[in-house]
Design a protein around this motif. Structure first.
Motif, short mmCIF file in Angstrom:
data_model
loop_
_atom_site.label_atom_id
_atom_site.label_comp_id
_atom_site.label_asym_id
_atom_site.label_seq_id
_atom_site.Cartn_x
_atom_site.Cartn_y
_atom_site.Cartn_z
N GLU A 148 115.86 119.71 15.54
CA GLU A 148 114.44 120.01 15.75
C GLU A 148 114.19 120.81 17.03
OE1 GLU A 148 111.57 116.73 16.16
OE2 GLU A 148 110.26 117.78 14.75
N ASP A 173 106.16 120.90 18.76
CA ASP A 173 107.43 121.47 18.30
C ASP A 173 108.46 120.40 17.92
OD1 ASP A 173 107.40 124.41 18.30
OD2 ASP A 173 106.82 124.17 20.39
N LEU A 211 109.79 123.33 12.65
CA LEU A 211 110.92 124.13 12.17
C LEU A 211 112.19 123.81 12.95
CD1 LEU A 211 109.42 127.76 12.02
CD2 LEU A 211 109.47 126.04 10.20
MG MG Z 1 110.53 122.99 16.02
#
Ligand code: MG
Ligand code: NAP
Length: 487
Positions: free
Chosen positions: A90, A177, A24
């Motif tokens: 990001e 992540d 995300l």
């Molecule tokens: Mg992320």
């Protein structure tokens, strides 16, 4: 939305798990792509491919390896804006920092490309006649690289570049992540002409992909940057592999009574709230002389009130979001811990509603050195202010934590500056500058629980990613015995 693959033996393939995950944008909570949830089988295939590629790559003359890296350097420069924007999307850091993240990779690529024509060993006289002594550098073999999300291009570059120039082949697992930054970074090396199998990339969880890298017997070395907890686990599991660990910090800035307070304030804001406090070198403690504390705090709060939170792509944003909701909950939990411990919340302490994982820059006053907020790594925009009476107390407070990564002192007194340089237990000490700002040709790393004594950057990176072989050549034509002949 595109689905991204993993790289094994020069081919982008799907994971054998058949599973995927999203990454995300932490400022908008919009997904950036779909990624392979790699598993142990994928790591095994990647390791086999790296093992197959090793012979050819390690036999390639180092200056030729350097030429491929020079090509990558040019491509990185051409792609800096695109990659920098991707880092911001990001990971969340503001765009100038996203571009800085990529610049760090550009810098180390230039350094390591040129290192292909050095990779120096030593020569030294022998204690015996007609005998020659020297050292040469050899690659370690297949190396496993595990990186965190906070410098999604820079940290992989600190590992991949020295690994490659030394002739190693790589199995790389990026943080879950920030998989897209890792994929786009690795694609640059593909474009630069790196042979198939030299760098393999497997996305997926720490407990599967990471653990397989740590325990797979074909992988001769693990280089890890991340939390102390995972670092400890790796130490226990890696057996006799070579292990490089770059772990956490609880870094401090000392402000003496003779300091230039405006300058110190710039350093505290940059060190405490830059990258939303998510740097291993973030300044989460301000250790300030009692004579200037009131004045400094007034300035600190006033400046902090003016900081703009927002999407890092927008001009005028000073502070981006935290990486994810879990990280924000951790910061929130520590705010409550600080309040419960009796520290005084001077500013911030709340999350921002709506989309994105935003949290106010937070200042605690009246913190005592033993409080949890003064001891534990929060990894968010929380600064603890600790009052001290003199330099020796300041250094004692600085050294009272288990970590030892970065440190700083603001003073105009050269004697105090040198005393701090001598006595602070840390891998980095800055004088009249913040706790952050490493350059790629200098060693980077820490003491105590920040790691296991390895250093990255410059020649230290080369040392980490190579083995030293000692060579004796006896041209006397007879048996000569060291320590015994002529004694
Ligand atoms: Mg992320
Ligand atoms: P982390 O949770 O330790 O994760 C780091 C990496 O390890 C990620 O790729 C993670 O994978 C993987 N991992 C997790 N569990 C694992 C396991 N059991 N075995 C093998 N790999 C495993 O750290 P983080 O939250 O990403 O990063 C923040 C920490 O890194 C902070 O403590 C910070 O101080 C430290 N850091 C240190 C430096 C330095 O140079 N000293 C630089 C930057 C950051 P997943 O993402 O899939 O969980």
């Amino acid at each position: 939305m595109s689905t991204h693959k993993i790289l094994i033996n020069g081919e982008w393939v799907e994971s054998s798990s058949g599973k995927t995950f999203d990454s995300l944008n932490p400022a908008t909570e919009k997904p950036l792509g779909i990624f392979q949830k790699g598993n142990r089988e994928d790591v095994k295939s990647a390791t086999d491919s790296a093992e197959d590629a090793f012979e050819k790559w390690s036999n390639y003359p180092a200056p030729k390896r350097g030429e491929i890296l020079f090509k990558a350097y040019q491509l990185l420069k051409e792609n800096k804006q695109r990659l920098g924007e991707l880092v911001t999307k990001e990971m969340g850091k503001v765009l100038p920092e996203g571009l800085g993240d990529v610049q760090e990779a550009i810098d180390i690529t230039a350094y390591m490309a040129a290192e292909g024509r050095r990779l120096f060993g030593h020569t030294t006289p022998s204690e015996l006649p007609d005998k020659f002594c020297m050292t040469v550098r050899r690659p370690v073999g297949v190396v496993g690289l595990i990186s965190p999300w906070n410098f999604p291009v820079a940290i992989p570059s600190w590992k991949i570049l020295p690994a490659l120039i030394c002739g190693n082949t790589v199995v790389f697992k990026p943080a879950s992540d920030t998989p897209l930054c890792a994929i786009e970074f690795v694609k640059i090396f593909e474009q630069a002409g790196l042979p198939d199998g030299v760098v393999n990339l497997v996305t997926g969880s720490g407990s599967d992909v990471g653990d397989e890298i740590v325990t797979n017997s074909k992988i001769r070395m693990v280089s890890f940057t991340g939390s102390r907890e995972v670092g400890l686990e790796i130490t226990k599991k890696a057996g006799l592999k070579k292990v490089g660990l770059e772990l956490g910090g609880k870094n401090g800035i000392i402000i003496m009574d003779d300091a230039d307070l405006e300058l110190a304030l710039d350093g505290v804001i940059w060190g405490g709230f830059g990258t939303t406090g998510q740097r291993c070198t973030a300044a989460s403690r301000v250790i300030v002389h009692e004579k200037v504390k009131e004045k400094f705090l007034e300035m600190f709060v006033e400046r902090t009130e003016k900081l703009n939170l927002g999407d890092g792509l927008n001009k005028g944003t000073d502070i981006g979001p935290l990486i994810n909701d879990e990280a924000r909950e951790k910061v929130e939990k520590y705010t409550q811990i600080g309040i419960d411990e009796g520290a005084k919340l001077l500013h911030g302490g709340r999350k921002i509603g709506g989309k994105g994982f935003f949290y106010q820059p937070t200042i605690f006053d009246d913190v005592t050195p033993g409080m949890r907020i003064a001891q534990e790594e929060i990894f968010g925009p929380t600064v603890s202010v600790i009052e001290v009476k003199n330099l020796s107390e300041a250094i004692e407070v600085m050294n009272s934590v288990k970590y030892g990564l970065s440190s700083s002192i603001y003073t105009k007194d050269v004697n105090k500056a040198f005393k701090a340089v001598e006595k602070i237990e840390a891998g980095l000490t800055y004088v009249n500058a913040s706790t952050i700002g490493s350059e790629v040709h200098l060693p980077f790393g820490g003491v105590k629980d920040t790691g296991n004594g390895t250093r990255e950057g410059g020649i230290h990176g080369v040392e980490e990613f190579s083995e030293v072989k000692t060579v004796y050549i006896d041209y006397s034509g007879k048996l000569q015995k060291a320590q015994i002949d002529d004694k």
